[in-house]
Design an enzyme around this catalytic site. Sequence first.
Site, PDB file in Angstrom:
ATOM      1  N   ARG A  73       0.839  -1.206   0.000  1.00 14.74           N
ATOM      2  CA  ARG A  73       0.000   0.000   0.000  1.00 14.74           C
ATOM      3  C   ARG A  73       0.876   1.259   0.000  1.00 14.74           C
ATOM      4  NH1 ARG A  73      -5.357   0.507   2.054  1.00 14.74           N
ATOM      5  NH2 ARG A  73      -5.241  -1.432   3.214  1.00 14.74           N
ATOM      6  N   PHE A  98      15.017  -7.938  -5.084  1.00 12.96           N
ATOM      7  CA  PHE A  98      14.403  -9.090  -4.394  1.00 12.96           C
ATOM      8  C   PHE A  98      12.886  -9.032  -4.621  1.00 12.96           C
ATOM      9  CE2 PHE A  98      18.127  -7.748  -1.884  1.00 12.96           C
ATOM     10  CZ  PHE A  98      18.912  -8.895  -1.930  1.00 12.96           C
ATOM     11  N   ASP A 112      15.501 -10.352  -9.302  1.00 15.27           N
ATOM     12  CA  ASP A 112      15.415 -11.506  -8.390  1.00 15.27           C
ATOM     13  C   ASP A 112      16.230 -12.642  -9.005  1.00 15.27           C
ATOM     14  OD1 ASP A 112      13.262 -12.204  -5.910  1.00 15.27           O
ATOM     15  OD2 ASP A 112      14.157 -13.962  -6.879  1.00 15.27           O
ATOM     16  N   SER A 113      16.738 -13.540  -8.155  1.00 20.37           N
ATOM     17  CA  SER A 113      17.534 -14.641  -8.701  1.00 20.37           C
ATOM     18  C   SER A 113      16.664 -15.841  -9.077  1.00 20.37           C
ATOM     19  CB  SER A 113      18.603 -15.063  -7.690  1.00 20.37           C
ATOM     20  OG  SER A 113      17.995 -15.387  -6.464  1.00 20.37           O
ATOM     21  N   ALA A 162      21.292 -10.196  -6.702  1.00 13.00           N
ATOM     22  CA  ALA A 162      21.014  -8.806  -6.323  1.00 13.00           C
ATOM     23  C   ALA A 162      22.298  -8.025  -6.033  1.00 13.00           C
ATOM     24  CB  ALA A 162      20.116  -8.785  -5.094  1.00 13.00           C
ATOM     25  N   ASP A 206      14.221  -5.603  -0.418  1.00 13.08           N
ATOM     26  CA  ASP A 206      13.503  -6.508   0.488  1.00 13.08           C
ATOM     27  C   ASP A 206      14.138  -7.896   0.459  1.00 13.08           C
ATOM     28  OD1 ASP A 206      11.612  -7.627   2.165  1.00 13.08           O
ATOM     29  OD2 ASP A 206      10.212  -8.055   0.539  1.00 13.08           O
ATOM     30  N   CYS A 266      13.476  -8.676   7.433  1.00 10.86           N
ATOM     31  CA  CYS A 266      12.517  -9.608   8.052  1.00 10.86           C
ATOM     32  C   CYS A 266      13.229 -10.518   9.055  1.00 10.86           C
ATOM     33  CB  CYS A 266      11.795 -10.422   6.980  1.00 10.86           C
ATOM     34  SG  CYS A 266      12.882 -11.436   5.993  1.00 10.86           S
TER      35      CYS A 266
HETATM   36  N1  SAH Z   1       9.693  -8.395  -2.079  1.00 10.10           N
HETATM   37  C1  SAH Z   1       9.052  -9.699  -2.288  1.00 10.10           C
HETATM   38  C2  SAH Z   1       9.439 -10.718  -1.245  1.00 10.10           C
HETATM   39  C3  SAH Z   1      10.933 -10.953  -1.187  1.00 10.10           C
HETATM   40  S1  SAH Z   1      11.332 -12.566  -0.681  1.00 10.10           S
HETATM   41  C4  SAH Z   1       7.562  -9.504  -2.416  1.00 10.10           C
HETATM   42  O1  SAH Z   1       7.143  -8.364  -2.608  1.00 10.10           O
HETATM   43  O2  SAH Z   1       6.811 -10.465  -2.386  1.00 10.10           O
HETATM   44  C5  SAH Z   1      13.033 -12.612  -1.034  1.00 10.10           C
HETATM   45  C6  SAH Z   1      13.367 -12.836  -2.497  1.00 10.10           C
HETATM   46  O3  SAH Z   1      14.761 -12.712  -2.630  1.00 10.10           O
HETATM   47  C7  SAH Z   1      13.006 -14.185  -3.072  1.00 10.10           C
HETATM   48  O4  SAH Z   1      12.192 -14.016  -4.193  1.00 10.10           O
HETATM   49  C8  SAH Z   1      14.353 -14.815  -3.489  1.00 10.10           C
HETATM   50  O5  SAH Z   1      14.268 -15.527  -4.729  1.00 10.10           O
HETATM   51  C9  SAH Z   1      15.198 -13.585  -3.659  1.00 10.10           C
HETATM   52  N2  SAH Z   1      16.639 -13.755  -3.477  1.00 10.10           N
HETATM   53  C10 SAH Z   1      17.281 -14.395  -2.465  1.00 10.10           C
HETATM   54  N3  SAH Z   1      18.613 -14.228  -2.607  1.00 10.10           N
HETATM   55  C11 SAH Z   1      18.814 -13.472  -3.709  1.00 10.10           C
HETATM   56  C12 SAH Z   1      19.966 -12.935  -4.351  1.00 10.10           C
HETATM   57  N4  SAH Z   1      21.204 -13.155  -3.866  1.00 10.10           N
HETATM   58  N5  SAH Z   1      19.793 -12.192  -5.448  1.00 10.10           N
HETATM   59  C13 SAH Z   1      18.576 -11.953  -5.946  1.00 10.10           C
HETATM   60  N6  SAH Z   1      17.445 -12.419  -5.373  1.00 10.10           N
HETATM   61  C14 SAH Z   1      17.557 -13.162  -4.266  1.00 10.10           C
END
Ligand code: SAH
Length: 408
Positions: free
Chosen positions: A214, A229, A251-252, A281, A301, A341
């Site tokens: 929001r 992320f 995202d990875s 990332a 995030d 988190c």
């Molecule tokens: N912001 C998201 C939730 C993030 S969850 C939302 O709005 O729903 C964390 C995310 O980080 C996951 O999708 C995971 O695939 C990604 N992730 C974890 N390590 C990573 C990295 N080193 N590089 C890129 N993405 C990564």
Amino acid sequence: MTHPEIVLAPGREKSLLRRHPWVFSGAIAFVSNGVRTGEVCRVLSADGKFLAWASFSPKSQIAARAWSFDETESIDAAFFRERIAAGAALREKLGLAGADSGCRLIFSESDGLPGVVADRYGKFVALQILSAGAEFFRTEIVDALMRLPGIEGVYERSDVSIRRYENLPSRSGVAAGATPPDEIVIRENGMLFSVDPVHGQKTGFYFDLRDVRRKVKELAAGKRVLNVFCYTGGFAVAALAGGAESLLNVDSSRPALQRARRNLELNAFQDKPCELRAADAFGELDRLRDAGEKFDLVILDPPKLVDSKSHLLRGCRAYSMLARRGFELLSDGGILLNLSCSGLMTAELFQKITADAALEAGCAASIVGAVRQSADHPVALAVPETFYLKGLISVKRGSNTAMPDRLR
Ligand code: SAH
């Protein structure tokens, strides 16, 4: 029926008296012979006073988790029906329980059910069982969820690494009722999201970010947004709904990005300037900085970067590096929204880390807002550990040209 007993060492009853449900193994002086894993015990103080009913978990550092502090209560099928119905009733009161919407129904200690996490996606519940006690009562818990009005199936996603602390194997599959389809579409604040509770991360969707979505919608108008992320694109949809000019999402996970593409389509944003980039990332942030890219809103995030006290320093460094890159990539007047988190990362420490990151990025910045986990992840006042998701909204207010070299 007589129950086995756990007797605490002298002076170790304080946290239970304050209604905190955890009993650490070091606090226990005596356990009855032959207690089964997960079985309910009477927990007594050293001088024999009743403190709680708790399930025993011999392999865990948290050797018992209390279900109730009321001596007259029985921990049985009716108990789980009542607690689960109370959790669902609270979400209804919060306005989160529509037939095509989703929310977290049960959030473990916050709902008086340690080790039980249940998310609702329309007619389905995705369930995680995370403690030996919850495992012991799995049948009762699944049955209570199936009794909720409008629920047609419970799908178990107990395939998370933290179960190993309780010596529990990984498990996933239909626990009761119908099998959920590969796509459930849920509605949230006028946006649509496609969720796959069978294959998605955790239980498929991050309801704890509802209020953050929001906020992103409010902040995004006319902005060039970097969303790192991004998972299945929750913030991407929110930013476009709020009128963002363009987005780069990183995202990875390729399956997550595919679902993000689907979410853009569902909301008729497929033709918007919105790139979904599969990359690490940290590497991508370095590349963007080296290329001199600028954004007006940067969202960071990451997954939980601190999972134990021994990893706190390493996690702090990672959060700090992310925030530093975030500030470096912002235009003057741009906004950084960085989240953590990790329960072990306090709000105070997170603010310090963000402040150091701004210094290292050579800029001045002010906090203009904060975000936290949404209301279906309540924070039990007696259990401060249930507060875990925090984020800061900072505005970059120009560069510090007079920065000491050692901080550059
Ligand atoms: N912001 C998201 C939730 C993030 S969850 C939302 O709005 O729903 C964390 C995310 O980080 C996951 O999708 C995971 O695939 C990604 N992730 C974890 N390590 C990573 C990295 N080193 N590089 C890129 N993405 C990564």
